[in-house]
Design an enzyme around this catalytic site. Structure first.
Site, PDB file in Angstrom:
ATOM      1  N   GLU A 127       1.187  -1.383   0.047  1.00  0.00           N
ATOM      2  CA  GLU A 127      -0.186   0.092   0.194  1.00  0.00           C
ATOM      3  C   GLU A 127       1.028   1.559  -0.245  1.00  0.00           C
ATOM      4  O   GLU A 127       2.231   1.447   0.700  1.00  0.00           O
ATOM      5  CB  GLU A 127      -1.159   0.429   1.269  1.00  0.00           C
ATOM      6  CG  GLU A 127      -1.806   1.332   1.127  1.00  0.00           C
ATOM      7  CD  GLU A 127      -2.901   1.219   2.019  1.00  0.00           C
ATOM      8  OE1 GLU A 127      -2.560   0.449   3.099  1.00  0.00           O
ATOM      9  OE2 GLU A 127      -3.968   2.220   2.435  1.00  0.00           O
ATOM     10  N   GLU A 304      -5.934  -3.307  12.294  1.00  0.00           N
ATOM     11  CA  GLU A 304      -5.681  -4.457  11.595  1.00  0.00           C
ATOM     12  C   GLU A 304      -6.686  -5.131  10.901  1.00  0.00           C
ATOM     13  O   GLU A 304      -7.006  -5.655   9.973  1.00  0.00           O
ATOM     14  CB  GLU A 304      -4.017  -4.884  11.184  1.00  0.00           C
ATOM     15  CG  GLU A 304      -2.458  -3.319  11.053  1.00  0.00           C
ATOM     16  CD  GLU A 304      -2.813  -2.446  10.632  1.00  0.00           C
ATOM     17  OE1 GLU A 304      -4.050  -2.381   9.109  1.00  0.00           O
ATOM     18  OE2 GLU A 304      -2.474  -1.221  10.552  1.00  0.00           O
ATOM     19  N   GLU A 326      -9.960   3.754   6.036  1.00  0.00           N
ATOM     20  CA  GLU A 326      -9.730   4.265   7.428  1.00  0.00           C
ATOM     21  C   GLU A 326      -9.690   5.299   8.175  1.00  0.00           C
ATOM     22  O   GLU A 326     -10.111   5.151   9.065  1.00  0.00           O
ATOM     23  CB  GLU A 326      -7.790   4.994   6.355  1.00  0.00           C
ATOM     24  CG  GLU A 326      -7.169   4.373   5.236  1.00  0.00           C
ATOM     25  CD  GLU A 326      -6.739   3.116   6.401  1.00  0.00           C
ATOM     26  OE1 GLU A 326      -6.810   3.316   7.727  1.00  0.00           O
ATOM     27  OE2 GLU A 326      -5.316   2.074   5.821  1.00  0.00           O
TER      28      GLU A 326
HETATM   29  C1  7MF Z   1      -3.657   2.792  13.732  1.00  0.00           C
HETATM   30  O1  7MF Z   1      -4.012   2.660   8.378  1.00  0.00           O
HETATM   31  C2  7MF Z   1      -3.917   3.813  12.644  1.00  0.00           C
HETATM   32  C3  7MF Z   1      -3.955   4.061  10.999  1.00  0.00           C
HETATM   33  C4  7MF Z   1      -1.865   2.210   5.718  1.00  0.00           C
HETATM   34  C5  7MF Z   1      -0.413   2.539   6.535  1.00  0.00           C
HETATM   35  C6  7MF Z   1      -2.281   1.487   9.325  1.00  0.00           C
HETATM   36  O2  7MF Z   1      -3.551  -0.136   8.272  1.00  0.00           O
HETATM   37  C7  7MF Z   1      -2.957   0.879   8.013  1.00  0.00           C
HETATM   38  C8  7MF Z   1      -2.419   0.963   6.522  1.00  0.00           C
HETATM   39  C9  7MF Z   1      -0.270   4.774   7.807  1.00  0.00           C
HETATM   40  C10 7MF Z   1      -0.592   5.523   8.495  1.00  0.00           C
HETATM   41  C11 7MF Z   1      -1.285   5.245   9.357  1.00  0.00           C
HETATM   42  C12 7MF Z   1      -1.601   3.994  10.446  1.00  0.00           C
HETATM   43  C13 7MF Z   1      -1.149   3.316   9.159  1.00  0.00           C
HETATM   44  C14 7MF Z   1      -0.792   3.692   7.655  1.00  0.00           C
HETATM   45  C15 7MF Z   1      -2.531   3.367  11.371  1.00  0.00           C
HETATM   46  C16 7MF Z   1      -2.297   2.140  11.977  1.00  0.00           C
HETATM   47  C17 7MF Z   1      -3.107   2.169  12.831  1.00  0.00           C
HETATM   48  N1  7MF Z   1      -3.292   0.380   5.498  1.00  0.00           N
HETATM   49 BR1  7MF Z   1       0.685   5.210   6.521  1.00  0.00          BR
HETATM   50 ZN    ZN Z   2      -5.479   1.808   8.237  1.00  0.00          ZN
END
Ligand code: 7MF
Ligand code: ZN
Length: 879
Positions: A127, A304, A326
């Site tokens: 991603e 996740e 998100e």
């Molecule tokens: C909790 O969103 C909140 C936000 C992308 C990578 C994890 O699952 C994700 C991935 C970024 C920034 C914040 C988070 C993530 C990413 C995240 C993780 C845990 N899809 Br870039």
């Molecule tokens: Zn996420």
């Protein structure tokens, strides 16, 4: 002059569906760290409803193309065109099977995107657009297909071979090699693909879903971390159970993998059944991880896991819709944490974070709507706006529709869109249709950037006993949108009498109502509410539970704030009132400091703190939040021209004044929270430690603090107490700090995650000298500019969490930081861009600092070979 990237912008309005259906993707990896061979076979079928020329467009980046065939005919360079990151084949038959062979070089991949090496094992991050660094493919989220993946490697070097889905075969091969084949039955976009290969140790448990599916839960870590996986496993099981109970959502495969790596650009990644995590969000033992780490692990494991439905089963049509998965998944992880821990404390922490990180973003050069209209580099749009503001917008649906209405909307969303790649509009439509309501006005939250301001005025007429409350909302122009419109604001309101009793809320023309919170909807530029039968002039309790992501302006008197702090029924409002009072006090003293006048301790604040600290019944975690002063960055955000040194001096002055005046109460709370019993990770024990350690931080402002910290350090059986003590000693410049740091270093030298904390404690120390410490620490044998956690711990913390260090008047902090951005850019553009954003708010400082920061931005911008990632950030900042 730097090449203009603006013309590379991608626009949401230009979205076109992909004209092919990809029926199946077969991948075969012949794995080695230096060079991995990737064979891909993909079956394309022309979508009947799309006309035009039948060309196949694929994405690829840094790939060594060895061969390409179409329906078993080898293509030569005349048969296709490679331009930038795309490969086009013209006049492809309606049914086309494409076979490719490419070579890639994981060990040389420092950007940590695509296939790369971490320690001795290989892993992927796809991603948003990392899959194109693995093989040629339509690397866009609306192209979904089923994957069959065969991994072949040396058995000794790579005993574990994992990919998405179920294991469907394995065997031995010549020369000490072996292979494993994986099949994922759920069609998915390429960004959810993952593979892991290497020597990893395993912790295994299982979970039986509500319908009786037995799911193997496997956490893979490096051998030495086997004893740090319990909390992650427990969090995963809790998350699986919670999603069934609260959202009626069950896991859909027989296996769930989590892999922990020390080399990861972000927190974690939700690859279908093969989550990859930054080790920071998996590994914990009481002596290595703080309470904040434990809570972070629970939240990220939840996040996740929840993506399995909100993101994977239903995914995004294009990257402009990122908040679809998100914002929604952050909302879900917030709710999970709220249900597992303290709802009120979680809400307060969420709002503090939003104000500290998202509000400034919404007011800076990168301001964008949660669903942006254009981007240059998608990696720069994984922002606080898309995530945190996105989550507050999901929360507003929940506030407006209620839990059952919201769940009806979710149910319809999955009924309609399971297995599809959809848009934010589809989500809104499901919510509206399931509740038989119209949400068209609400949709503007998706397209408007900037933080709305709500100016509240009121009038009480003692004679008629009428109380009128007027809300005027406006959103300041942002660089991307000069004109703003009013938005739909859920407005949760309460009214208190001067003595703190909750008053009934009866709008004019209504029958008498009950006391308590009332939800109103403010959707006009100006809105007036008239309440009748109001027995005395009320204190308004506004936007309870932070019911909308707005800045609220109301001329509260100190007395009114004191009433809210002491009596309001809403924990968020009580906390917010205390923050306002502290903010007023600090900013007033900051003004006096600037004028060269003596600073004074605010009497109302002292009184309020005395009251808070005397409360022996409240949740200690809430008390801890209430006596935490607003961050320097938040205070800076409230000034027209930031006075870095004034804010620091005034905040310190108030901290010290409170500590001295209320020493007895701080002592008392400290002692009563200081358990003799052994460490526990229960929410109650964490709450007690949080209050204890905030009390310690105040007591460190008094004579007695140093010995208290030393005693705590000596007695500590957990990282929370240890860090609080050492951080305190460092912060007050104690002569004992050096010894404490040295001992910490020798105890934890071999432990990367704990050493991150050691770097942070030093990088965060206020003052213009810290840049020299940070520069020296870059030569420490444990530091590496190639490791994102180390970069964040030392460089990121210095630039983003140490205002008096970064903004040192001589510009030394700026120069140091710009050098780091320049050093990082060729290695890891994503990390470099995150770091570069520390300069984003340069225009808000005094002329000298502005000039210095602008010069550093120009120095970065004028580099010959600048990544698109950094160019977008820096050029936006300079514009
Ligand atoms: C909790 O969103 C909140 C936000 C992308 C990578 C994890 O699952 C994700 C991935 C970024 C920034 C914040 C988070 C993530 C990413 C995240 C993780 C845990 N899809 Br870039
Ligand atoms: Zn996420």
């Amino acid at each position: 002059m730097q090449e203009c990237k603006a013309d590379k912008a991608i626009y949401r309005k230009n979205y076109l569906a992909y004209p092919w259906h990809v029926k199946q993707l077969d991948l075969r990896f012949v794995i080695a760290a230096e060079a991995t061979v990737v064979f891909a076979e993909m079956a394309f079928e022309w979508s009947e409803d799309v006309g035009g020329a039948r060309e196949i467009v694929l994405n690829g980046s840094d790939l060594e193309l060895v061969s390409l065939s179409l329906n078993d005919r080898v293509l030569t360079e005349n048969d296709y065109v490679i331009e930038g990151e795309s490969l086009t084949i013209h006049d492809a038959p309606r049914t086309s099977v494409l076979k490719t062979e490419v070579h890639i070089h994981p060990a040389a991949n420092t950007a940590l995107e695509g296939l790369y090496l971490s320690g001795d094992f290989l892993l992927t991050q796809c991603e948003a657009q990392g899959f194109r660094k693995i093989t040629w493919f339509p690397d866009r989220p609306d192209v979904m297909t089923t994957y069959r993946v065969t991994l072949e490697a040396d058995k000794t070097l790579f005993p574990v071979l994992l990919s998405n889905g179920n294991e469907v075969g394995s065997g031995e091969a010549d020369g000490g090699r072996h292979w494993v084949c994986w099949h994922d039955p759920f069609p998915k976009p390429s960004y959810l693909f993952a593979l892991v290969a290497g020597e990893l140790a395993l912790v295994e448990d299982h979970f039986t879903t509500r319908s009786g599916r037995d799911v193997a839960l496997r956490i893979y870590v490096e051998e030495e971390n086997l004893d740090r996986c319990d909390h992650a496993m427990e969090s995963l099981i809790n998350a699986m159970k919670w999603d069934e109970d609260r959202f009626d959502l069950e896991y859909d495969l027989d296996v769930y993998h989590i892999i922990a790596t020390n080399d990861f650009n972000m927190g974690a990644m939700e690859n279908k059944s093969l989550n990859i995590f930054n080790s920071k969000y998996v590994l914990a033992r009481p002596d290595t991880a703080t309470d904040v780490d434990y809570q972070g692990i629970e939240g990220v494991i939840g996040h996740e896991y929840f993506h399995n439905w909100t993101g994977n089963r239903v995914t995004c049509q294009d990257w402009f819709q990122l908040t679809l998965k998100e914002g929604l998944t952050v909302f879900r992880d917030e709710e999970f944490s709220a249900d597992m821990q303290s709802r009120a404390v979680k809400r307060i922490q969420t709002v503090r974070d939003l104000r500290l990180r998202q509000f400034p973003e919404d007011d800076g050069p990168m301001a964008h709507a949660i669903r942006p209209d254009r981007y240059v580099e998608i990696n720069n749009f994984y922002t606080a706006t898309v995530y945190q503001k996105g989550a507050t917008i999901i929360r507003m649906y929940h506030t407006l529709l209620g839990e059952s209405g919201f769940q009806k909307g979710m149910k319809l969303y999955f009924e309609r869109h399971d297995g599809q790649a959809v848009s934010c509009d589809d989500f809104l439509a499901a919510m509206a249709d399931a509740n038989d309501t119209n949400l068209d006005d609400f949709a503007h939250w998706y397209s408007q950037s900037g933080t709305p301001q709500v100016h509240v005025t009121d009038h009480y007429d003692a004679e008629s006993r009428e109380y009128t409350l007027t809300l005027a909302q406006s959103t300041p122009a942002t660089h991307d949108q000069p004109h703003k419109r009013p938005l739909v604001l859920p407005f949760a309101l309460g009214l208190l009498s001067a003595d703190g009793t909750e008053l009934p809320l009866q709008l004019k023309g209504e029958a008498p109502g009950a006391a308590g919170t009332r939800l109103l909807i403010a959707d006009k530029e100006q809105q007036t509410y008239t309440f009748v039968s109001v027995s005395s002039k009320p204190v308004p309790s506004l936007f309870r539970d932070f019911s909308a992501p707005v800045k609220v302006f109301y001329a509260y008197s100190a007395q009114q704030l004191a009433t809210l702090i002491e009596h309001d029924s809403d924990a968020f409002v009580r906390w917010d009132a205390a923050q306002r009072m502290a903010e007023n006090a600090i900013l007033t003293q900051c003004g006096r400091y600037a004028e060269g006048q003596d600073m004074q301790l605010d009497v109302a604040l002292l009184q309020a703190f005395r009251g808070i600290l005397s409360d022996e019944k409240a949740d200690p975690a809430l008390l801890a939040e209430a006596i935490t002063l607003p961050d320097e960055d938040y205070l800076a955000d409230q000034m027209d021209v930031v006075d870095v040194d004034g804010i620091h001096a005034a905040r310190q002055f108030i901290r010290q004044g409170l500590a001295v005046e209320l020493k007895t109460l701080f002592d008392k709370q400290y002692l009563s929270m200081n358990d003799a019993a052994a460490y526990e990770k229960t929410p109650a024990a964490m709450a007690r430690r949080s209050l204890k350690n905030i009390c310690l931080s105040y007591l460190l402002e008094t004579e007695a603090g140093e010995s208290l910290a030393v005693a705590q350090l000596d007695a500590s059986d957990n990282m929370t107490d240890t860090l609080a003590a050492i951080r305190g000693l460092v912060f007050i410049n104690s002569p004992l700090a050096a010894k404490a740091l040295a001992e910490f270093e020798s105890s934890w030298y071999g432990d990367p995650l704990v050493m991150d904390k050691w770097f942070i404690m030093q990088a965060i120390k206020p003052g213009s000298e810290t840049v020299n410490t940070v520069r020296a620490l870059m030569s420490h044998s444990v530091f590496s500019i190639r490791n994102p956690n180390k970069v964040r711990a030392l460089i990121g913390v210095f630039a983003m969490l140490n205002p008096t260090g970064f903004h040192a008047a001589d510009g030394s902090g700026y120069k140091f930081h710009a050098d780091r951005v320049i050093e990082l850019d060729p290695l890891n553009p994503q990390m470099a861009a995150r770091m570069a954003s520390a300069f984003n708010r340069w225009k808000r400082y005094d002329d000298d600092r502005k000039t210095l920061m602008q010069a550093e931005l120009q120095r970065i911008s004028s580099l010959d070979k600048l990544s698109g990632d950094v160019a977008e950030i820096v050029n936006n900042a300079l514009r």
